[in-house]
Design an enzyme around this catalytic site. Structure first.
Site: not given
Ligand SMILES: Cc1ncc(C[n+]2csc(CCOP(=O)(O)OP(=O)(O)O)c2C)c(N)n1
Length: 704
Positions: A33, A73, A122, A162, A267, A387, A441, A467, A499, A503, A550
């Protein structure tokens, strides 16, 4: 280092070199990237040279500022900066980006020695980890600082995009950060209005700064084209106290390129040699290439051809001593804060020897002997819900392990997971050991991971097992990073009752068991509950889940008689024999189960024993993963040979296993997380080739 206007040309040169390193490494890997590193190169240069209090020679310095690349990334951004700052990366490591066995995998992987504070990728997770690290900084300060001795005053910087801001996780984490007034947290938002699928015009048009303001943050907005303004705004924000800070920085993805600048196409794909040639011709890198290729430097096509050849050969990346010298100079100046700190710490050790010892102790954890004994011998008079029992055991542990801190997502009353006798942390006082995470959570899991990063504190987090779905990414990352983080999930099955199905966790148990390097304990009595805590504190570097029922469990399995030491030795192998009609290697039938179904197994076994006059055996399996690891001999000892009938009872779905179950079976699967490298090599490494699978099948045919 002090910022000076005259540094601006040098900053530009550094930023261009970061662009070059990122572009070429992605090109060599033919994946990665480049967009973020190109857009944020100046941000990184300013951060590492003028803000971060770090010492690459002492990467684990406990009071270092932390930098987390939440937009994981963009890993080449981080690797380039860490190389320049003097961490143990070489140019060759950068050129090996994303290759098998390299130290520059696709996304940053937690390694404090290398300057990587947490694993990211992530989106949103890194930001929430940063919130956890900021809370941790405040908690450590409240425990150890003395007037005139700010042993802990580190700041946490994070870069998010973003994507991170779109993720709900960042809203939850920002909300609690604002609530707690974490003024040691500074988030930089790379606002380039581009994500993978295109412009954020199609997805994300809210006013992010206002959102953070509403959550109690101090914010400012700037454009990276005015570097000095960026520096000034970051400096001004850093000085604000009482609130976390967000700097929205307008950037352009792929800055420095020709056609792909500002486009979503850059990207996550290599720029291509023609774009790189354009970049070189129009950047500070022109000087370096111009010296070597004076005849071709002004001809884009010719330069592209040269670059194409270099990429094919994976030629060494170009050195730039002017940039490395600049970084090294800054690091030298910045390391003064490290040296000043060591002097302060040395004075602290003689003035406050008790606190100093406590601090050192918290850095190298081992379970107190007395607690280990208490847990081995733990007993309750009456059967109870696990628990409730877990709550009592946690109390015992907290009394003897001061590093334990934690909380629940608004369910303390039900999960019983609390540090008895301590208070909640709040904006003005972080000396408490309880954290009220609120109904968050998702953030709780990731903040818990942040609290665990680097040790010194051992967090627990707790909610209803159902959850856990909201925390799954954090549980997985805790296992991936091997973080000592205890998850206490209660109301662990259909016995939740009134519940209803929303649950009642059903598939959750086995989904936890699929996470590599995670141990899931489902104790069936007080002894097993105590042993689960003991195992976590005594043996584990990484995370564990302890499940609590529980409902009250059955008295019959609550007071097993026998030598506790022997019981624990067997518990460590994940399973043990609870009852046998007679000692034999060949019982007629085996009953096994975990948690609340242990008593069910025992009861059904007794019926067969008395009414059908059969030899029965009952096996408790509180931790399937440990049992799996205990080896075939132990498994056979407990479960007999494969012709011995067995009834395994557990109030949880095992559908995925049952589908393929045969008496003699083979499952080809992956028991690890995988690693960074070209896909076909990774597949081969884990045995996913026709030959490897065929060989397994051959073996199986021989045996049957
Ligand atoms: C939870 C999650 N969902 C989806 C992705 C796949 N993914 C990696 S980068 C990205 C877009 C990110 O955009 P931005 O933060 O604006 O990064 P830029 O394009 O500026 O490098 C996505 C959807 C991920 N890494 N983690």
């Amino acid at each position: 280092m002090q910022f000076n206007k005259s540094d601006l040309p040098k900053i530009k040169e550094c930023a261009d070199y970061i662009r070059y390193l990122s572009l070429m490494s992605v090109e060599y890997a033919n994946s990665g990237h480049p967009g973020l590193p190109l857009g944020c190169a100046e941000i990184g240069t300013i951060l590492y040279n003028y803000f971060l209090k770090i010492n690459p020679e002492m990467p684990g310095w406990i009071n270092r500022d932390r930098f987390i690349l939440s937009a994981g990334h963009g890993s080449m951004f981080l690797y380039s900066l860490l190389y320049l700052a003097g961490y143990k990366f070489t140019l060759q490591d950068l050129a090996d980006f994303r290759q098998m066995g390299s130290i520059t995998p696709g996304h940053p992987e937690y390694n404090i020695d290398m300057g990587i504070e947490t694993t990211t990728g992530p989106l949103g997770q890194g930001f929430a980890n940063a919130v956890g690290l900021a809370i941790k900084g405040k908690m450590l300060a409240a425990r150890f600082n003395k007037p005139g001795f700010d042993i802990f005053n580190y700041r946490v910087f994070t870069l998010m995009g973003d994507g991170c801001n779109m993720e709900g996780l960042s809203s939850e984490a920002a909300s609690i950060a604002g609530h707690l007034g974490l003024d040691n947290l500074i988030a930089i938002y790379d606002s380039n209005n581009i994500t993978i699928d295109g412009s954020t015009d199609i997805t994300f048009t809210e006013n992010v700064a206002l959102r953070y303001e509403a959550q109690g943050w101090q914010t400012a907005v700037c454009d990276i084209s005015d570097i000095e303004d960026f520096y000034q705004k970051l400096a001004a924000l850093s000085a604000v106290s009482g609130k976390p800070k967000l700097l929205v920085v307008k950037t352009i993805i792929g800055q420095g390129l020709d056609k792909s600048r500002g486009s979503h196409e850059i990207h996550g794909a290599p720029a291509g040699v023609s774009e790189i040639a354009y970049f070189i011709q129009n950047s500070c890198m022109k000087k370096i290439y111009g010296k070597e290729y004076p005849d071709e430097i002004n001809d884009r096509e010719k330069l592209s051809a040269i670059l194409g050849k270099l990429v094919k050969e994976k030629a060494p990346l170009k050195d730039n001593t002017s940039v490395t010298d600049f970084f090294q100079q800054a690091m030298k100046k910045n390391s003064q804060s490290y040296h000043a700190w060591t002097e302060l710490f040395s004075a602290y050790s003689s003035k406050f020897p008790k606190e100093h010892d406590q601090l050192l102790n918290s850095m190298s954890f081992s379970i107190p002997e007395r607690l280990a004994k208490d847990l081995i011998n733990f007993k309750v008079d009456k059967a109870d819900a696990t628990r409730n029992i877990a709550g009592k055991i946690l109390e015992l542990c907290c009394a003897q392990i001061p590093q334990i801190i934690g909380g629940s997502a608004d369910l303390v009353g039900s999960t019983r997971a609390t540090v008895k006798g301590s208070v909640y942390i709040n904006k003005n006082d972080f000396s408490g050991r309880n954290i009220a995470f609120g109904v968050r959570e998702n953030a709780m899991g990731s903040i818990g991971n942040g609290l665990s990063l680097g040790g010194m504190l051992i967090p627990f987090t707790s909610t209803f097992f159902t959850f856990f779905d909201y925390m799954k990414p954090a549980v997985r990352l805790a296992a991936l990073m091997k973080l000592k983080h205890l998850f206490i999930f209660t109301h662990d099955s259909i016995y939740v009752g009134e519940d209803g199905p929303t649950h009642q966790p059903v598939e959750h148990l086995n989904s936890l068991r699929l996470i590599p390097d995670l141990l899931t304990f489902r104790p069936g009595n007080a002894m097993e509950t105590a042993f689960s805590f003991l195992y976590f504190f005594e043996n584990m570097e990484g995370p564990a889940v302890i499940l609590g029922s529980r409902q009250k469990l059955d008295q019959a399995v609550f007071n097993l008689t026998g030598d506790r030491g022997v019981f624990y030795e067997n518990f460590k192998k994940g399973a043990y024999i609870v009852y046998e009609t007679e000692r034999t290697t060949k019982p007629d039938i085996i009953f096994a189960g975990s948690g609340s179904e242990l008593s069910l197994a025992l009861e059904s076994a007794k019926i067969i024993e008395t009414q059908d006059k059969r030899n029965v055996r009952v096996v408790s399996i509180p931790c399937l993963e440990l049992f799996h690891k205990a080896g075939d001999e132990y498994k056979t000892l407990l479960l007999g040979d494969r012709f011995t009938p067995m009834v395994f009872t557990e109030a949880a779905s095992h559908r995925a296993l049952k589908l393929f179950y045969r008496k003699n079976m083979m499952i080809a699967d992956i028991e690890d997380f995988g690693l960074s490298g070209p896909a076909h090599l990774v597949g081969k490494r884990f045995g996913f080739t026709p030959d490897a699978i065929a060989e397994n099948a051959r073996q199986l045919l021989k045996e049957t």
